[in-house]
Design a protein around this motif. Structure first.
Motif, mmCIF file in Angstrom:
data_model
loop_
_atom_site.group_PDB
_atom_site.id
_atom_site.type_symbol
_atom_site.label_atom_id
_atom_site.label_comp_id
_atom_site.label_asym_id
_atom_site.label_seq_id
_atom_site.Cartn_x
_atom_site.Cartn_y
_atom_site.Cartn_z
ATOM 1 N N LEU A 20 0.826 -1.208 0.000
ATOM 2 C CA LEU A 20 0.000 0.000 0.000
ATOM 3 C C LEU A 20 0.862 1.260 0.000
ATOM 4 N N VAL A 21 1.920 1.255 0.798
ATOM 5 C CA VAL A 21 2.836 2.400 0.848
ATOM 6 C C VAL A 21 3.515 2.601 -0.507
ATOM 7 N N VAL A 22 3.988 1.518 -1.108
ATOM 8 C CA VAL A 22 4.661 1.607 -2.409
ATOM 9 C C VAL A 22 3.687 2.118 -3.474
ATOM 10 N N LEU A 23 2.478 1.566 -3.517
ATOM 11 C CA LEU A 23 1.485 2.000 -4.511
ATOM 12 C C LEU A 23 1.071 3.452 -4.304
ATOM 13 N N THR A 24 0.971 3.882 -3.059
ATOM 14 C CA THR A 24 0.661 5.281 -2.769
ATOM 15 C C THR A 24 1.777 6.189 -3.281
ATOM 16 N N GLY A 25 3.020 5.798 -3.039
ATOM 17 C CA GLY A 25 4.165 6.577 -3.537
ATOM 18 C C GLY A 25 4.178 6.659 -5.049
ATOM 19 N N VAL A 26 3.904 5.545 -5.702
ATOM 20 C CA VAL A 26 3.855 5.532 -7.169
ATOM 21 C C VAL A 26 2.721 6.438 -7.658
ATOM 22 N N ALA A 29 3.776 10.118 -7.185
ATOM 23 C CA ALA A 29 4.787 10.471 -8.191
ATOM 24 C C ALA A 29 4.144 10.609 -9.567
ATOM 25 N N GLY A 30 3.231 9.701 -9.894
ATOM 26 C CA GLY A 30 2.543 9.774 -11.187
ATOM 27 C C GLY A 30 1.681 11.019 -11.299
ATOM 28 N N ALA A 31 0.988 11.373 -10.230
ATOM 29 C CA ALA A 31 0.155 12.584 -10.235
ATOM 30 C C ALA A 31 1.015 13.834 -10.394
ATOM 31 N N TRP A 33 4.002 13.982 -11.830
ATOM 32 C CA TRP A 33 4.494 13.984 -13.212
ATOM 33 C C TRP A 33 3.406 14.490 -14.145
ATOM 34 N N TRP A 34 2.180 14.007 -14.005
ATOM 35 C CA TRP A 34 1.067 14.404 -14.874
ATOM 36 C C TRP A 34 0.795 15.898 -14.758
ATOM 37 N N HIS A 35 0.824 16.403 -13.525
ATOM 38 C CA HIS A 35 0.589 17.834 -13.294
ATOM 39 C C HIS A 35 1.680 18.674 -13.966
ATOM 40 N N GLU A 36 2.936 18.325 -13.766
ATOM 41 C CA GLU A 36 4.047 19.064 -14.363
ATOM 42 C C GLU A 36 4.012 18.988 -15.888
ATOM 43 N N ARG A 37 3.629 17.841 -16.402
ATOM 44 C CA ARG A 37 3.570 17.642 -17.849
ATOM 45 C C ARG A 37 2.527 18.539 -18.499
ATOM 46 N N ASN A 38 1.459 18.846 -17.790
ATOM 47 C CA ASN A 38 0.360 19.618 -18.351
ATOM 48 C C ASN A 38 0.438 21.109 -18.055
ATOM 49 N N LEU A 39 1.470 21.557 -17.363
ATOM 50 C CA LEU A 39 1.644 22.991 -17.153
ATOM 51 C C LEU A 39 2.089 23.640 -18.458
ATOM 52 N N PRO A 40 1.729 24.899 -18.676
ATOM 53 C CA PRO A 40 2.199 25.561 -19.893
ATOM 54 C C PRO A 40 3.709 25.764 -19.847
ATOM 55 N N SER A 41 4.328 25.723 -21.025
ATOM 56 C CA SER A 41 5.760 26.000 -21.083
ATOM 57 C C SER A 41 5.979 27.427 -20.587
ATOM 58 N N GLN A 42 7.160 27.691 -20.090
ATOM 59 C CA GLN A 42 7.457 29.031 -19.609
ATOM 60 C C GLN A 42 8.481 29.692 -20.514
ATOM 61 N N ALA A 43 8.049 30.774 -21.114
ATOM 62 C CA ALA A 43 8.893 31.519 -22.045
ATOM 63 C C ALA A 43 9.885 32.383 -21.271
ATOM 64 N N SER A 44 10.946 32.719 -21.950
ATOM 65 C CA SER A 44 11.958 33.584 -21.343
ATOM 66 C C SER A 44 11.444 35.025 -21.302
ATOM 67 N N LYS A 45 12.137 35.833 -20.537
ATOM 68 C CA LYS A 45 11.788 37.253 -20.458
ATOM 69 C C LYS A 45 11.932 37.907 -21.839
ATOM 70 N N ALA A 46 12.952 37.484 -22.584
ATOM 71 C CA ALA A 46 13.171 38.032 -23.934
ATOM 72 C C ALA A 46 12.000 37.689 -24.859
ATOM 73 N N ASP A 47 11.519 36.446 -24.777
ATOM 74 C CA ASP A 47 10.375 36.048 -25.608
ATOM 75 C C ASP A 47 9.132 36.845 -25.246
ATOM 76 N N CYS A 48 8.901 37.025 -23.960
ATOM 77 C CA CYS A 48 7.716 37.766 -23.525
ATOM 78 C C CYS A 48 7.819 39.246 -23.890
ATOM 79 N N THR A 49 9.015 39.786 -23.812
ATOM 80 C CA THR A 49 9.230 41.175 -24.216
ATOM 81 C C THR A 49 8.990 41.334 -25.718
ATOM 82 N N LEU A 50 9.474 40.387 -26.508
ATOM 83 C CA LEU A 50 9.230 40.411 -27.954
ATOM 84 C C LEU A 50 7.738 40.284 -28.250
ATOM 85 N N ALA A 51 7.059 39.425 -27.527
ATOM 86 C CA ALA A 51 5.613 39.272 -27.716
ATOM 87 C C ALA A 51 4.899 40.597 -27.453
ATOM 88 N N GLN A 52 5.284 41.277 -26.379
ATOM 89 C CA GLN A 52 4.654 42.568 -26.075
ATOM 90 C C GLN A 52 4.974 43.599 -27.142
#
Length: 141
Positions: A20-26, A29-31, A33-52
Motif C-alpha cells: 500500500l505504501v509503495v502504490l501510494t508513492g507511485v 509520483a505519477g500525479a 508527473w502528470w501535473h508538471e507535464r500539463n503545465l504551460p511552457s514558460q517563455a523567457s523574459k526576452a520572448d515575452c518582451t518580444l511578444a509585447q
C-alpha cells in the motif's frame, strides 16, 4: 487457531501495508508527473518582451492599407520565427497577429474577440515565470 497461522497473518499484514505504501508513492509520483507535464511552457523574459513588442506594434497598423498590413504581417512573422524560442507562446502570438491583420484589412475573421481573449490568456500563462503580463489593448475595447 494454530500457532503457525498467526505469524503468517502478521506477515501478510506487513506485506499488504508495504504494498500500500509503495502504490501510494507511485500514485503520488505519477500525479506529480502528470501535473508538471500539463503545465504551460514558460517563455523567457526576452520572448515575452518580444511578444509585447509585437502586440504594441499591432496597434499601429493602418486600417484598410492592405499593402502595409501584408508587409507588417510578413516582417513580424519572420521576426517571431527567428527570435522567439518558446513555440507555444509564438503560436499564441501568431494567432493574435492573424486576428489583428484580418481586422486591419476589414475582413471577417474565423476567430471571435472571445476566442482572442482566451488566446491572450493562454499567451500570458507562458509568461508567468518571466513575471510579464502581456497587455492586449485591442481586446479590451
Amino acid at each position: 487457531m494454530s500457532v503457525s497461522a498467526r505469524p503468517r497473518r502478521s506477515l501478510a499484514i506487513v506485506i499488504g501495508a508495504l504494498a500500500l505504501v509503495v502504490l501510494t508513492g507511485v500514485g503520488i509520483a505519477g500525479a506529480h508527473w502528470w501535473h508538471e507535464r500539463n503545465l504551460p511552457s514558460q517563455a523567457s523574459k526576452a520572448d515575452c518582451t518580444l511578444a509585447q513588442q509585437i502586440i504594441d506594434e499591432a496597434q499601429k497598423l493602418p486600417t484598410g492599407d492592405k499593402k502595409a498590413v501584408d508587409k507588417w504581417e510578413k516582417d513580424t512573422a519572420t521576426l517571431r520565427r527567428t527570435q522567439m524560442k518558446d513555440g507555444y507562446l509564438g503560436y499564441n502570438i501568431a494567432q493574435y497577429e492573424g486576428w489583428v491583420t484580418t481586422q486591419a484589412r476589414g475582413e471577417a475573421g474565423e476567430l471571435s474577440k472571445k476566442d482572442m481573449v482566451h488566446i491572450a490568456d493562454q499567451a500570458n500563462s507562458h509568461c508567468a515565470d518571466a513575471r510579464i503580463t502581456l497587455a492586449f489593448p485591442s481586446l479590451n475595447s
